[in-house]
Design a protein around this motif. Structure first.
Motif, PDB file in Angstrom:
ATOM      1  N   UNK A 125      12.825   1.128 -30.224  1.00  0.00           N
ATOM      2  CA  UNK A 125      12.401  -0.106 -29.558  1.00  0.00           C
ATOM      3  C   UNK A 125      12.206   0.118 -28.054  1.00  0.00           C
ATOM      4  N   UNK A 126      13.036   0.961 -27.465  1.00  0.00           N
ATOM      5  CA  UNK A 126      12.872   1.285 -26.054  1.00  0.00           C
ATOM      6  C   UNK A 126      11.569   2.035 -25.807  1.00  0.00           C
ATOM      7  N   UNK A 127      11.269   2.979 -26.692  1.00  0.00           N
ATOM      8  CA  UNK A 127      10.001   3.697 -26.599  1.00  0.00           C
ATOM      9  C   UNK A 127       8.833   2.743 -26.789  1.00  0.00           C
ATOM     10  N   UNK A 128       8.960   1.841 -27.738  1.00  0.00           N
ATOM     11  CA  UNK A 128       7.915   0.851 -27.974  1.00  0.00           C
ATOM     12  C   UNK A 128       7.691  -0.025 -26.739  1.00  0.00           C
ATOM     13  N   UNK A 129       8.753  -0.386 -26.045  1.00  0.00           N
ATOM     14  CA  UNK A 129       8.625  -1.177 -24.819  1.00  0.00           C
ATOM     15  C   UNK A 129       7.768  -0.436 -23.794  1.00  0.00           C
ATOM     16  N   UNK A 130       8.043   0.848 -23.595  1.00  0.00           N
ATOM     17  CA  UNK A 130       7.286   1.631 -22.622  1.00  0.00           C
ATOM     18  C   UNK A 130       5.825   1.767 -23.047  1.00  0.00           C
ATOM     19  N   UNK A 131       5.590   2.123 -24.302  1.00  0.00           N
ATOM     20  CA  UNK A 131       4.218   2.308 -24.767  1.00  0.00           C
ATOM     21  C   UNK A 131       3.439   1.001 -24.743  1.00  0.00           C
ATOM     22  N   UNK A 132       4.094  -0.095 -25.083  1.00  0.00           N
ATOM     23  CA  UNK A 132       3.449  -1.401 -25.028  1.00  0.00           C
ATOM     24  C   UNK A 132       3.080  -1.768 -23.597  1.00  0.00           C
ATOM     25  N   UNK A 133       3.948  -1.429 -22.654  1.00  0.00           N
ATOM     26  CA  UNK A 133       3.651  -1.702 -21.245  1.00  0.00           C
ATOM     27  C   UNK A 133       2.417  -0.919 -20.808  1.00  0.00           C
ATOM     28  N   UNK A 134       2.320   0.351 -21.210  1.00  0.00           N
ATOM     29  CA  UNK A 134       1.129   1.143 -20.878  1.00  0.00           C
ATOM     30  C   UNK A 134      -0.134   0.461 -21.413  1.00  0.00           C
ATOM     31  N   UNK A 135      -0.076   0.017 -22.629  1.00  0.00           N
ATOM     32  CA  UNK A 135      -1.253  -0.626 -23.229  1.00  0.00           C
ATOM     33  C   UNK A 135      -1.599  -1.942 -22.513  1.00  0.00           C
ATOM     34  N   UNK A 136      -0.587  -2.749 -22.249  1.00  0.00           N
ATOM     35  CA  UNK A 136      -0.805  -4.032 -21.577  1.00  0.00           C
ATOM     36  C   UNK A 136      -1.422  -3.830 -20.200  1.00  0.00           C
ATOM     37  N   UNK A 137      -0.867  -2.897 -19.432  1.00  0.00           N
ATOM     38  CA  UNK A 137      -1.395  -2.656 -18.084  1.00  0.00           C
ATOM     39  C   UNK A 137      -2.833  -2.150 -18.158  1.00  0.00           C
TER      40      UNK A 137
ATOM     41  N   UNK B 273      17.922   2.142 -22.740  1.00  0.00           N
ATOM     42  CA  UNK B 273      16.775   1.405 -23.261  1.00  0.00           C
ATOM     43  C   UNK B 273      16.973   1.226 -24.762  1.00  0.00           C
ATOM     44  N   UNK B 274      17.936   0.398 -25.074  1.00  0.00           N
ATOM     45  CA  UNK B 274      18.292   0.123 -26.462  1.00  0.00           C
ATOM     46  C   UNK B 274      19.099  -1.168 -26.497  1.00  0.00           C
ATOM     47  N   UNK B 275      19.213  -1.727 -27.676  1.00  0.00           N
ATOM     48  CA  UNK B 275      20.058  -2.900 -27.873  1.00  0.00           C
ATOM     49  C   UNK B 275      19.716  -4.089 -26.996  1.00  0.00           C
ATOM     50  N   UNK B 276      20.741  -4.816 -26.620  1.00  0.00           N
ATOM     51  CA  UNK B 276      20.568  -6.052 -25.850  1.00  0.00           C
ATOM     52  C   UNK B 276      19.946  -5.802 -24.485  1.00  0.00           C
ATOM     53  N   UNK B 277      20.098  -4.605 -23.945  1.00  0.00           N
ATOM     54  CA  UNK B 277      19.511  -4.292 -22.655  1.00  0.00           C
ATOM     55  C   UNK B 277      17.997  -4.349 -22.643  1.00  0.00           C
ATOM     56  N   UNK B 278      17.396  -4.251 -23.803  1.00  0.00           N
ATOM     57  CA  UNK B 278      15.940  -4.304 -23.884  1.00  0.00           C
ATOM     58  C   UNK B 278      15.390  -5.670 -23.508  1.00  0.00           C
ATOM     59  N   UNK B 279      16.141  -6.721 -23.761  1.00  0.00           N
ATOM     60  CA  UNK B 279      15.667  -8.069 -23.443  1.00  0.00           C
ATOM     61  C   UNK B 279      15.459  -8.189 -21.936  1.00  0.00           C
ATOM     62  N   UNK B 280      16.456  -7.756 -21.162  1.00  0.00           N
ATOM     63  CA  UNK B 280      16.342  -7.818 -19.704  1.00  0.00           C
ATOM     64  C   UNK B 280      15.277  -6.856 -19.194  1.00  0.00           C
ATOM     65  N   UNK B 281      15.204  -5.661 -19.771  1.00  0.00           N
ATOM     66  CA  UNK B 281      14.208  -4.675 -19.337  1.00  0.00           C
ATOM     67  C   UNK B 281      12.801  -5.197 -19.574  1.00  0.00           C
ATOM     68  N   UNK B 282      12.576  -5.794 -20.728  1.00  0.00           N
ATOM     69  CA  UNK B 282      11.247  -6.343 -21.052  1.00  0.00           C
ATOM     70  C   UNK B 282      10.871  -7.451 -20.076  1.00  0.00           C
ATOM     71  N   UNK B 283      11.806  -8.356 -19.822  1.00  0.00           N
ATOM     72  CA  UNK B 283      11.541  -9.469 -18.898  1.00  0.00           C
ATOM     73  C   UNK B 283      11.232  -8.952 -17.496  1.00  0.00           C
ATOM     74  N   UNK B 284      11.971  -7.948 -17.048  1.00  0.00           N
ATOM     75  CA  UNK B 284      11.764  -7.405 -15.709  1.00  0.00           C
ATOM     76  C   UNK B 284      10.392  -6.746 -15.589  1.00  0.00           C
TER      77      UNK B 284
END
Length: 90
Positions: free
Chosen positions: A44-56, A11-22
């Motif tokens: 940024x990977x941690x931010x993706x997870x925390x942002x998902x919690x907030x969005x949901x 959960x870092x770098x370019x892989x975050x783009x695909x993870x976020x989209x998924x």
């Protein structure tokens, strides 16, 4: 019905783009995110997870992080975010 998605190993770098989209593609339903395979995580990977919690939560759905890897568990414990693992806060 609860959707399921396995987070990638990195959960870092370019892989975050695909993870976020998924993850965003599963918006609009309860979601279990499996963290079992995560071995590398940056801010940024941690931010993706925390942002998902907030969005949901704001959308009125439940999100859980299930089977967190040692890497994820250590990060959440170190930052005192254990309640997030149970979907209690984010």
């Amino acid at each position: 019905m609860t959707s399921f998605h396995a987070l990638p190993e990195r959960l870092e770098g370019a892989g975050l783009i695909d993870a976020r989209a998924a993850v965003l593609a599963l918006r609009g339903a309860d979601l279990d995110l499996s963290g079992a395979e995560v071995t590398r995580l940056n801010g940024m990977g941690l931010e993706l997870i925390l942002s998902a919690f907030r969005t949901w939560r704001e959308d009125g759905f439940r999100l859980r992080l299930v089977d967190p890897s040692p890497c994820l568990l250590e990060t959440f414990v170190r930052l005192d975010l254990q309640a997030t693992l149970q979907g209690e806060a984010a």
